[in-house]
Structures are given as C-alpha cells and as structure tokens.
Design a protein around this motif. Sequence first.
Motif, short mmCIF file in Angstrom:
data_model
loop_
_atom_site.label_atom_id
_atom_site.label_comp_id
_atom_site.label_asym_id
_atom_site.label_seq_id
_atom_site.Cartn_x
_atom_site.Cartn_y
_atom_site.Cartn_z
N MET A 148 1.30 -1.38 0.01
CA MET A 148 -0.38 0.12 0.10
C MET A 148 0.52 0.89 -0.81
SD MET A 148 -2.81 1.36 2.58
CE MET A 148 -2.42 -0.15 4.11
N ASP A 149 0.67 1.86 -1.30
CA ASP A 149 2.05 3.55 -1.05
C ASP A 149 1.32 4.13 -1.73
OD1 ASP A 149 1.84 1.91 -3.72
OD2 ASP A 149 3.85 1.96 -4.11
N THR A 150 0.49 4.40 -1.71
CA THR A 150 -1.02 5.37 -2.43
C THR A 150 -1.93 5.20 -1.75
OG1 THR A 150 -1.93 4.56 -4.37
CG2 THR A 150 0.04 5.15 -4.73
N LEU A 151 -2.46 6.80 -1.92
CA LEU A 151 -3.69 6.24 -1.12
C LEU A 151 -5.14 7.54 -2.08
CD1 LEU A 151 -3.90 9.79 0.97
CD2 LEU A 151 -3.11 7.45 2.32
N ARG A 152 -5.72 6.98 -1.96
CA ARG A 152 -7.01 8.19 -2.49
C ARG A 152 -7.68 9.19 -2.16
NH1 ARG A 152 -8.71 6.75 -8.01
NH2 ARG A 152 -9.94 7.61 -8.75
N LEU A 153 -7.58 9.83 -2.91
CA LEU A 153 -7.96 11.65 -2.43
C LEU A 153 -8.96 12.05 -2.80
CD1 LEU A 153 -7.20 14.04 -0.59
CD2 LEU A 153 -5.40 14.96 -2.26
N SER A 154 -10.06 12.19 -2.18
CA SER A 154 -11.04 12.77 -3.45
C SER A 154 -11.53 14.55 -2.42
CB SER A 154 -12.22 12.04 -3.14
OG SER A 154 -13.67 12.61 -3.15
N ILE A 155 -11.44 15.74 -3.04
CA ILE A 155 -11.86 16.72 -2.89
C ILE A 155 -13.05 17.50 -3.76
CG2 ILE A 155 -10.74 18.97 -2.00
CD1 ILE A 155 -7.91 17.96 -2.04
N VAL A 156 -14.07 17.59 -2.76
CA VAL A 156 -15.83 17.67 -3.57
C VAL A 156 -15.87 19.13 -2.91
CG1 VAL A 156 -17.81 16.80 -3.71
CG2 VAL A 156 -15.67 15.74 -3.92
N THR A 157 -16.40 20.16 -3.57
CA THR A 157 -16.79 21.47 -2.78
C THR A 157 -17.95 21.60 -3.36
OG1 THR A 157 -16.99 22.55 -4.71
CG2 THR A 157 -15.18 22.42 -3.50
N PRO A 158 -20.10 22.16 -2.60
CA PRO A 158 -21.12 22.29 -3.28
C PRO A 158 -20.98 22.07 -4.86
CG PRO A 158 -20.27 23.67 -1.42
CD PRO A 158 -19.05 23.52 -2.00
N ASN A 159 -20.10 22.40 -5.56
CA ASN A 159 -19.54 22.92 -7.11
C ASN A 159 -19.86 21.72 -7.87
OD1 ASN A 159 -20.92 25.23 -6.66
ND2 ASN A 159 -18.76 26.79 -6.82
N GLY A 160 -18.86 20.98 -7.00
CA GLY A 160 -18.45 19.36 -7.83
C GLY A 160 -16.93 19.46 -7.70
N PRO A 161 -16.66 18.65 -8.04
CA PRO A 161 -15.18 17.83 -7.17
C PRO A 161 -14.63 18.36 -7.88
CG PRO A 161 -16.07 16.35 -9.80
CD PRO A 161 -17.34 17.33 -9.30
N ILE A 162 -13.04 18.69 -7.18
CA ILE A 162 -11.78 19.45 -7.97
C ILE A 162 -10.86 18.07 -7.75
CG2 ILE A 162 -10.27 21.76 -6.44
CD1 ILE A 162 -12.95 22.65 -6.49
N PHE A 163 -10.60 17.74 -7.09
CA PHE A 163 -9.44 16.66 -7.12
C PHE A 163 -10.32 15.38 -6.80
CE2 PHE A 163 -6.04 13.77 -5.63
CZ PHE A 163 -4.44 14.62 -6.67
N ASP A 164 -9.97 13.74 -7.54
CA ASP A 164 -9.91 12.30 -7.27
C ASP A 164 -9.03 11.60 -7.82
OD1 ASP A 164 -11.18 10.21 -6.38
OD2 ASP A 164 -13.17 9.88 -8.33
N GLY A 165 -8.10 11.10 -6.97
CA GLY A 165 -7.18 10.00 -7.58
C GLY A 165 -6.21 10.43 -6.74
N ASP A 166 -4.95 8.88 -6.67
CA ASP A 166 -4.20 8.57 -6.26
C ASP A 166 -3.01 9.40 -5.72
OD1 ASP A 166 -5.47 5.91 -5.75
OD2 ASP A 166 -4.78 4.92 -7.70
N VAL A 167 -2.90 9.68 -4.27
CA VAL A 167 -1.60 10.35 -4.10
C VAL A 167 -0.42 9.60 -3.15
CG1 VAL A 167 -2.79 12.35 -4.72
CG2 VAL A 167 -2.86 11.64 -1.81
#
Length: 125
Positions: A1-20
């Motif tokens: 396990m060398d990455t994690l899933r990052l999700s950044i969401v606002t009321p206007n929609g997603p800003i970021f979604d990916g492995d980091v």
Amino acid sequence: MDTLRLSIVTPNGPIFDGDVKTVTLPGKEGEFGVLPGHSSLVSLLTVGVIVIEKENTTEAVAINWGHVNVSETSVDVLADGAVALTQGRDSDIAKAIDAAKELVNSVSDANVSIAAVEAKINSFS
C-alpha cells in the motif's frame, strides 16, 4: 500500500480525485500530513492550502474551510470553497492563484494568519 485515494469535493463539484503518495492538510488545530496506512480520523479544516504529493508532481488546492475524513486507504475532503492552483497553462495558473487569494481573503477568522496562507499560495506560482 504505497498510495491513498484523495477526493476533494465542494458544493460546486469535484476539485480532485486520484491516487496520491501523501497529502498535507490545513487542520483547525494545525497543519498535518497523511500517508498510506494513517489512523482513521475526522477533522475540521481551516483556510489554507492542501498540498498533494503525487508520484512525480506536487499539486495544491486552496480552501476556505471544510471537513476531512481520513482512513487507512483514503482521504475525503468536503470543502466549502476550493481553487486548484497547479493545473493548466501559466496564464491559467495565475488566474487560479488570484482566485485562491480572493477565496482566502473572504475568510474573516481572526485565528488564521492570512499572510502565511497567501505566502504558501504564492510558492506555487
């Protein structure tokens, strides 16, 4: 396990979604980093910059406030307002930095050093 899933969401929609590889967040009690395998937690976020370390690049997202839910394999950020700082051409980055500064300056929390947040935003220009 060398990455994690990052999700950044606002009321206007997603800003970021990916492995980091790692993410640094502006917690209400201070900045903190998250690596794969991190203990589960929920935290308030304050105005600041989320620094995203990917395999070969670093990205950043300015937020005004929000919440984060951290698990061993994922980080889910719900932000009231957010601006991605490192996407697109140079002119797009400059516009994003200006938008991020405007977002940060809209927060009137006396406990936050706006100058420190703006300095971090400027480091991505």
